[in-house]
Motif scaffolding. Structure first.
Motif, short mmCIF file in Angstrom:
data_model
loop_
_atom_site.label_atom_id
_atom_site.label_comp_id
_atom_site.label_asym_id
_atom_site.label_seq_id
_atom_site.Cartn_x
_atom_site.Cartn_y
_atom_site.Cartn_z
N MET A 73 0.54 -1.00 0.04
CA MET A 73 -0.08 0.06 -0.24
C MET A 73 1.04 1.34 -0.19
O MET A 73 1.92 1.37 0.63
CB MET A 73 -0.47 0.10 1.28
N ARG A 74 0.47 2.22 -0.36
CA ARG A 74 1.15 3.49 -0.57
C ARG A 74 -0.09 4.73 0.10
O ARG A 74 -1.06 4.13 -0.35
CB ARG A 74 1.45 3.92 -2.15
N LYS A 75 0.32 6.02 0.36
CA LYS A 75 0.13 6.92 0.73
C LYS A 75 -0.06 8.05 0.08
O LYS A 75 0.91 7.72 -0.65
CB LYS A 75 0.48 7.66 1.83
N VAL A 76 -1.28 8.52 -0.07
CA VAL A 76 -1.92 9.69 -1.11
C VAL A 76 -2.33 10.59 -0.51
O VAL A 76 -2.74 10.57 1.17
CB VAL A 76 -2.62 9.35 -2.15
N TYR A 77 -2.26 11.91 -0.53
CA TYR A 77 -2.02 13.21 0.18
C TYR A 77 -3.52 13.87 -0.43
O TYR A 77 -2.40 14.58 -1.94
CB TYR A 77 -1.55 13.66 0.30
N LEU A 78 -3.91 14.50 -0.41
CA LEU A 78 -5.53 14.61 -1.50
C LEU A 78 -5.49 16.08 -0.31
O LEU A 78 -5.47 16.52 0.35
CB LEU A 78 -6.56 13.90 -1.22
N VAL A 79 -4.80 17.34 -1.74
CA VAL A 79 -5.22 18.58 -0.86
C VAL A 79 -6.21 19.35 -1.18
O VAL A 79 -7.79 19.45 -2.95
CB VAL A 79 -3.56 19.60 -1.97
N THR A 94 -10.55 20.23 -4.70
CA THR A 94 -9.71 19.58 -4.89
C THR A 94 -8.22 20.28 -5.50
O THR A 94 -8.19 20.71 -6.97
CB THR A 94 -9.47 18.13 -5.74
N LEU A 95 -7.68 20.36 -5.35
CA LEU A 95 -5.93 21.10 -6.37
C LEU A 95 -5.04 20.62 -6.35
O LEU A 95 -4.28 20.80 -6.70
CB LEU A 95 -5.86 22.30 -4.47
N GLY A 96 -5.38 19.28 -6.44
CA GLY A 96 -4.13 17.97 -6.54
C GLY A 96 -4.02 16.83 -5.26
O GLY A 96 -4.78 16.41 -4.31
N ILE A 97 -4.17 16.23 -5.79
CA ILE A 97 -2.91 14.99 -5.40
C ILE A 97 -1.85 14.09 -5.54
O ILE A 97 -1.47 14.63 -6.34
CB ILE A 97 -3.80 13.73 -5.97
N TYR A 98 -0.83 14.04 -4.25
CA TYR A 98 0.09 14.02 -4.11
C TYR A 98 1.00 12.58 -3.49
O TYR A 98 0.21 11.95 -3.06
CB TYR A 98 0.90 15.55 -3.46
N SER A 99 1.88 11.83 -4.55
CA SER A 99 2.56 11.25 -3.55
C SER A 99 3.01 11.12 -2.54
O SER A 99 4.17 10.28 -1.65
CB SER A 99 3.21 10.17 -4.44
N ASN A 100 3.75 12.66 -2.35
CA ASN A 100 4.44 13.38 -1.35
C ASN A 100 4.33 14.75 -0.63
O ASN A 100 3.98 15.44 -0.55
CB ASN A 100 5.97 13.86 -2.08
N GLU A 127 -5.89 15.59 3.13
CA GLU A 127 -6.53 14.38 3.88
C GLU A 127 -5.29 12.73 3.17
O GLU A 127 -5.01 13.42 2.58
CB GLU A 127 -7.93 14.20 2.92
N MET A 128 -4.54 12.22 4.36
CA MET A 128 -4.32 10.90 4.13
C MET A 128 -4.79 9.87 3.73
O MET A 128 -5.84 9.61 3.77
CB MET A 128 -3.27 10.48 4.53
N PHE A 129 -4.85 9.39 2.14
CA PHE A 129 -5.36 7.98 1.95
C PHE A 129 -4.61 6.45 1.17
O PHE A 129 -2.91 6.43 1.27
CB PHE A 129 -6.35 7.95 0.87
N TYR A 130 -4.75 5.87 1.69
CA TYR A 130 -3.92 4.37 0.84
C TYR A 130 -3.90 4.14 0.10
O TYR A 130 -6.03 4.23 -0.39
CB TYR A 130 -4.23 3.30 2.54
N LEU A 131 -3.60 4.00 -0.97
CA LEU A 131 -3.32 3.20 -2.43
C LEU A 131 -3.45 1.42 -2.86
O LEU A 131 -2.43 1.16 -2.24
CB LEU A 131 -2.71 4.13 -3.05
N ASN A 132 -4.39 0.97 -2.80
CA ASN A 132 -3.93 -0.59 -2.98
C ASN A 132 -3.33 -0.42 -4.21
O ASN A 132 -3.83 -0.26 -5.75
CB ASN A 132 -4.88 -1.16 -2.61
N GLN A 133 -2.50 -0.85 -4.53
CA GLN A 133 -1.83 -1.76 -5.52
C GLN A 133 -1.77 -2.71 -6.62
O GLN A 133 -1.76 -3.48 -5.42
CB GLN A 133 -0.01 -1.23 -5.96
#
Length: 75
Positions: free
Chosen positions: A1-7, A14-20, A69-75
């Motif tokens: 699982m990876r974390k993604v951050y929704l601004v 929504t301003l963007g979705i970032y992996s960092n 906001e932090m979300f988990y992304l399943n790969q």
């Protein structure tokens, strides 16, 4: 699982979705107006709140707010 951050911005959605988280924080801070009398949370506080609650307010002012906001992304 990876974390993604929704601004999310209060006026623009929504301003963007970032992996960092650093890039997400920079975008959230950039959402405020320079002349605006706003309160900006420190990077350390934002990271701590993301770990504890999964979301954190970054900019708080009378005109606009931004949140990460932090979300988990399943790969």
């Amino acid at each position: 699982m990876r974390k993604v951050y929704l601004v999310h911005g209060s006026e623009d959605g929504t301003l963007g979705i970032y992996s960092n988280v650093k890039n997400a924080y920079a975008r959230a801070v950039g959402y405020r107006d320079e002349g605006d009398d706003s309160k900006v949370e420190s990077y350390a506080k934002v990271c701590k709140r993301l770990r504890l609650f999964g979301h954190a307010n970054v900019v708080d002012s009378n005109y606009a707010t931004s949140q990460i906001e932090m979300f988990y992304l399943n790969q």
